[in-house]
Design an enzyme around this catalytic site. Structure first.
Site, PDB file in Angstrom:
ATOM      1  N   ASP A   1      14.807 -14.771  11.627  1.00 50.62           N
ATOM      2  CA  ASP A   1      14.634 -13.408  10.679  1.00 50.62           C
ATOM      3  C   ASP A   1      15.969 -12.787  10.346  1.00 50.62           C
ATOM      4  OD1 ASP A   1      12.780 -10.900   9.485  1.00 50.62           O
ATOM      5  OD2 ASP A   1      14.293  -9.972  10.765  1.00 50.62           O
TER       6      ASP A   1
ATOM      7  N   LYS B   1      18.531 -12.968   6.598  1.00 56.82           N
ATOM      8  CA  LYS B   1      19.203 -11.590   6.036  1.00 56.82           C
ATOM      9  C   LYS B   1      20.552 -11.692   6.078  1.00 56.82           C
ATOM     10  CE  LYS B   1      15.451  -8.793   7.947  1.00 56.82           C
ATOM     11  NZ  LYS B   1      15.036  -7.861   8.957  1.00 56.82           N
TER      12      LYS B   1
ATOM     13  N   THR C   1       0.916  -1.163  -0.033  1.00 57.04           N
ATOM     14  CA  THR C   1      -0.012   0.141   0.055  1.00 57.04           C
ATOM     15  C   THR C   1       0.924   1.272   0.022  1.00 57.04           C
ATOM     16  OG1 THR C   1      -1.592  -1.090   1.119  1.00 57.04           O
ATOM     17  CG2 THR C   1      -1.828   1.194   1.458  1.00 57.04           C
TER      18      THR C   1
END
Length: 441
Positions: A203, A207, A17
């Site tokens: 997480d 990365k 968005t």
């Protein structure tokens, strides 16, 4: 002027968005910078009827993201759905096969399939860009892939998860327990309802796997990373670190050694004087050690709709201008196989917290076991034990008291063996706490 660059955006959550909104609001500026219009011609999301506060009236809607990826109406497929399989994997593979450029923020997908996807992008002569997949709004991928091309990198490390950094910062500043800080992070939207992926270090590991490939020109090997989260960190550890001149951060570290490449994610004590120690809250930071440039540190927002969308849009702008770099810094076929480094001494030493029974011979037992495993101690500190209210002014002989050990450089194997031997002697009450101390500038 060149033809319009037509985007198909799959995933209209916070990042998707924000991306559409920025493209609409900065259409004229983007056109000037890229030499062509950037327009969203198609979208895909689970719910067509949700009010997202953006105008999608001119975009074609696809219920199936794979169909969107294959559509003749787009030039760039933007994958913002997440996940290392399912719709995300299927649609990215389909887009590359259809010779569509791909931009993604999906670190899990790249950590698992990155080399294979890079090979597909090269075979179909398109770009696979992923700046937003590592450290949100920080341009670390472009920096490592392009700006540091003249350097041999020896180490890359950083704070790669904002949730963990927020929790550790709150614990330090306000003396709050881990559980309380986690609950606040969930309430504020910094942590998911199920925070396991963040707080257990996975997480950050995804990365780090990507950064390792960029740094050392090797294949991605997320399964080779030692991963440890922050759930065992207590306020006692935070206070001890402060007294010793350190702060505790969850670091991802990758470095080249004589025997291969070492990758690890774990809580780390870093000197207060280091640049990385000053990164607080939800911010991320990545440091790269290069032979020509020295150390480069980039810091900024590691998550959030606008920050992540900024990186996604930077990748799109590169495609719009015709700028293209190898996905992982070099051709996928030229990537070296990942070779895991053999265990070696940790140069910074270790912090160890023990809950030691206050009884004769306890300290001697600890010292003997450390010596038996060739571990040299830099310091031993017995912290003050809290006094129970039922006996004001009196201690309780035999009750456990916290003892802090700081070691010189040694191997993790030696530490674990020594702690196991100490535990077997029945001189400590709880599971020992061990935190690595990192040598940083």
């Amino acid at each position: 002027m060149a033809n319009d660059l037509r985007l198909g955006v799959a995933g209209l959550g916070t990042v998707g968005t924000s991306l559409v909104r920025i493209i609409h609001n900065k259409a004229r500026a983007l056109e000037k910078r890229c030499g062509r219009r950037i327009i969203v011609t198609a979208v895909s999301a689970r719910n067509r009827d949700k009010d997202r506060g953006i105008d999608l009236s001119e975009a074609n809607w696809f219920d199936d993201p794979v169909a969107l990826a294959e559509s003749d109406g787009i030039d760039v497929f933007v994958e913002l759905m997440g996940g290392d399989s399912g719709a995300a994997e299927d649609s990215v593979r389909a887009a590359l096969k259809a010779s569509k450029h791909v931009v993604t923020a999906n670190k899990a997908l790249l950590a698992k399939h990155g080399v294979e996807l890079a090979r597909s992008a090269e075979a179909n002569n398109v770009s696979l860009n992923y700046e937003a997949a590592v450290a949100g709004g920080i341009p670390i991928v472009k920096t490592m892939r392009e700006s540091l091309a003249g350097n041999d990198v020896t180490r890359v490390y950083g704070i790669l998860n904002g949730t963990c950094n927020y929790i550790l910062t709150r614990m330090e500043r306000e003396g709050l327990a881990f559980a309380e800080c986690l609950a606040d992070a969930q309430r504020l939207g910094y942590a998911e309802a199920d925070p396991t992926f963040d707080i257990e270090g996975f997480d950050a590991a995804h990365k780090l796997a990507i950064l390792t490939s960029l740094a050392f020109g090797c294949e991605i090997s997320a399964d080779s990373i030692y991963v440890e989260g922050i759930t065992s960190i207590t306020t006692a550890d935070i206070e001890a670190a402060d007294e010793l001149g350190y702060r505790i951060k969850l670091l991802g570290v990758a470095q080249r050694t004589d025997t291969g490449i070492e990758q690890r994610v774990h809580p780390t004590m870093v000197p207060k004087s280091s640049a990385i120690a000053r990164i607080d809250g939800v911010l991320n930071a990545v440091a790269v050690d290069g032979d020509a440039v020295g150390e480069v540190v980039l810091a900024g927002p590691g998550a959030g709709g606008n920050a992540t969308a900024s990186s996604v849009l930077a990748d799109i702008a590169d495609i719009g201008r015709g700028d293209r770099a190898p996905t992982l810094g070099k051709s996928a076929d030229e990537l070296e196989p990942y070779v895991r480094a053999r265990m070696r001494k940790h140069e910074g030493g270790y912090y160890i917290r023990l809950s030691v029974f206050d009884r004769p011979g306890a300290f001697a037992t600890i010292a003997q076991e450390m010596a038996a495993h060739n571990i040299s101690l830099e310091s031993i500190v017995q912290r003050r034990r809290a006094i129970k209210s039922d006996a004001p002014g009196n201690s309780h002989p035999g009750e456990p008291a916290p003892v802090i050990l700081i070691t010189y450089e040694t191997t993790e194997e030696a530490i674990k063996e020594a702690l196991g031997a100490i535990d077997a002697q029945n001189v400590i009450a709880d599971k020992p706490q061990m935190i690595r101390i990192e040598k940083l500038t």
